[in-house]
Design a protein around this motif. Sequence first.
Motif, PDB file in Angstrom:
ATOM      1  N   PHE A 201       0.999  -1.042   0.104  1.00 45.65           N
ATOM      2  CA  PHE A 201      -0.049  -0.214  -0.096  1.00 45.65           C
ATOM      3  C   PHE A 201       0.874   1.137  -0.137  1.00 45.65           C
ATOM      4  CE2 PHE A 201      -2.078  -3.627   2.109  1.00 45.65           C
ATOM      5  CZ  PHE A 201      -3.191  -3.674   1.353  1.00 45.65           C
ATOM      6  N   ASP A 202       0.558   2.490   0.414  1.00 44.97           N
ATOM      7  CA  ASP A 202       1.371   3.267   0.584  1.00 44.97           C
ATOM      8  C   ASP A 202       2.129   3.562   1.822  1.00 44.97           C
ATOM      9  OD1 ASP A 202       0.001   5.526   2.046  1.00 44.97           O
ATOM     10  OD2 ASP A 202      -1.371   5.222   0.208  1.00 44.97           O
ATOM     11  N   ALA A 203       3.337   4.382   1.747  1.00 44.96           N
ATOM     12  CA  ALA A 203       3.993   4.277   3.018  1.00 44.96           C
ATOM     13  C   ALA A 203       3.200   5.017   4.011  1.00 44.96           C
ATOM     14  CB  ALA A 203       5.358   5.151   2.707  1.00 44.96           C
ATOM     15  N   GLU A 204       2.595   6.110   3.779  1.00 47.70           N
ATOM     16  CA  GLU A 204       1.619   6.753   5.019  1.00 47.70           C
ATOM     17  C   GLU A 204       0.689   5.820   5.701  1.00 47.70           C
ATOM     18  OE1 GLU A 204      -0.262  10.585   3.614  1.00 47.70           O
ATOM     19  OE2 GLU A 204      -0.952  10.308   5.675  1.00 47.70           O
ATOM     20  N   ALA A 205      -0.064   4.950   4.719  1.00 47.87           N
ATOM     21  CA  ALA A 205      -0.837   3.951   5.164  1.00 47.87           C
ATOM     22  C   ALA A 205      -0.266   3.043   6.088  1.00 47.87           C
ATOM     23  CB  ALA A 205      -1.489   3.488   4.266  1.00 47.87           C
ATOM     24  N   ALA A 206       0.803   2.445   5.675  1.00 43.48           N
ATOM     25  CA  ALA A 206       1.509   1.414   6.714  1.00 43.48           C
ATOM     26  C   ALA A 206       2.223   2.152   7.660  1.00 43.48           C
ATOM     27  CB  ALA A 206       2.590   0.942   5.794  1.00 43.48           C
ATOM     28  N   TYR A 207       2.505   3.363   7.759  1.00 42.56           N
ATOM     29  CA  TYR A 207       2.902   4.024   8.711  1.00 42.56           C
ATOM     30  C   TYR A 207       1.879   4.170   9.956  1.00 42.56           C
ATOM     31  CZ  TYR A 207       4.424   7.440  12.275  1.00 42.56           C
ATOM     32  OH  TYR A 207       4.905   7.951  13.142  1.00 42.56           O
ATOM     33  N   LYS A 208       0.288   4.496   9.484  1.00 43.13           N
ATOM     34  CA  LYS A 208      -0.536   4.810  10.343  1.00 43.13           C
ATOM     35  C   LYS A 208      -1.323   3.499  10.916  1.00 43.13           C
ATOM     36  CE  LYS A 208      -3.627   6.852   8.201  1.00 43.13           C
ATOM     37  NZ  LYS A 208      -4.445   7.705   7.133  1.00 43.13           N
ATOM     38  N   THR A 209      -0.847   2.316  10.372  1.00 46.03           N
ATOM     39  CA  THR A 209      -1.637   1.106  10.769  1.00 46.03           C
ATOM     40  C   THR A 209      -1.161   0.461  11.963  1.00 46.03           C
ATOM     41  OG1 THR A 209      -1.657   0.398   8.447  1.00 46.03           O
ATOM     42  CG2 THR A 209      -2.126  -1.429  10.125  1.00 46.03           C
ATOM     43  N   PRO A 210      -2.105   0.378  12.893  1.00 49.07           N
ATOM     44  CA  PRO A 210      -1.589  -0.310  14.314  1.00 49.07           C
ATOM     45  C   PRO A 210      -1.225  -1.638  14.052  1.00 49.07           C
ATOM     46  CG  PRO A 210      -3.914   0.791  14.329  1.00 49.07           C
ATOM     47  CD  PRO A 210      -3.739   0.883  13.063  1.00 49.07           C
ATOM     48  N   ILE A 211      -0.234  -2.153  14.635  1.00 48.32           N
ATOM     49  CA  ILE A 211       0.330  -3.452  14.597  1.00 48.32           C
ATOM     50  C   ILE A 211       0.314  -3.841  16.061  1.00 48.32           C
ATOM     51  CG2 ILE A 211       1.947  -5.116  13.678  1.00 48.32           C
ATOM     52  CD1 ILE A 211       2.920  -2.932  11.695  1.00 48.32           C
TER      53      ILE A 211
END
Length: 253
Positions: A201-211
């Motif tokens: 996906f895009d980097a911003e979405a990945a950054y925002k995803t809670p893991i």
Amino acid sequence: MRKKIVAGNWKMNKTAEEALSLVSEIDNMVKDEVNGDVTVVVAPPFPFLQSVGKLTQGNDKMHLAAQNVSEHDSGAFTGEVSAAMLKSVGVEYVIIGHSERRLYHHEDAQTLYKKMKAAIAQGLKPIFCCGEPLEERDADRHFDYVGKQLHDSLSYLSNEEFDQVVVAYEPIWAIGTGRTASSQQAQEMHEYIREQLARMFDAEAAYKTPILYGGSCNPANAQELFAQADVDGGLIGGASLKSRDFTDVIKSF
Ligand code: 3PY
């Protein structure tokens, strides 16, 4: 800043009465002791969703999850529960792809992808679980194994669909065994997961995803785990069945 989430996976535990008493204790403790920047999620068994949801309704720190959802919308699927049904009783999150469902109910990557789609289409937020068995870790193949799980069930989602997703890393060798990944093992896998998400996906979405980290997370180890840069909370098994332990895990941030 990323959302912090602590979710309690009750699995197949509690009767109706016990479920209500557990959730009312959690609800009171969360009201009194937990500050508002942690999203608290409880995932009771299906029959208790509505009553548990009613009890926590007035507490905006508390959110309701189901432990599973059907990939189908409606129809002749005896024993299944659809995303629309969950939505209609106030469910906001749904756990998808827990290793116990993959193992005992033979849920494969394609089925999990369909469940993700069905949940997101109804506005539910999936908590997508991934994690390797012990033999994959011992053979040093754990990154590839988890990368493939992510790719096979998530990569066909659109960016908008992916925005709803929470990921939980649960190494199978740490589930119900009392063994936990070290904070370093958790961090390196969470970082790897985020990198994979940024490729899909895009980097911003990945950054925002809670893991979230799952697998014998408890009051004794939560603080160190949650202090890791890419650990945004926990999916809690056994410790979520005791109100004091669960609240202490939440307070470990
Ligand atoms: C565990 O910690 O046992 C879990 O499986 C949480 O989902």
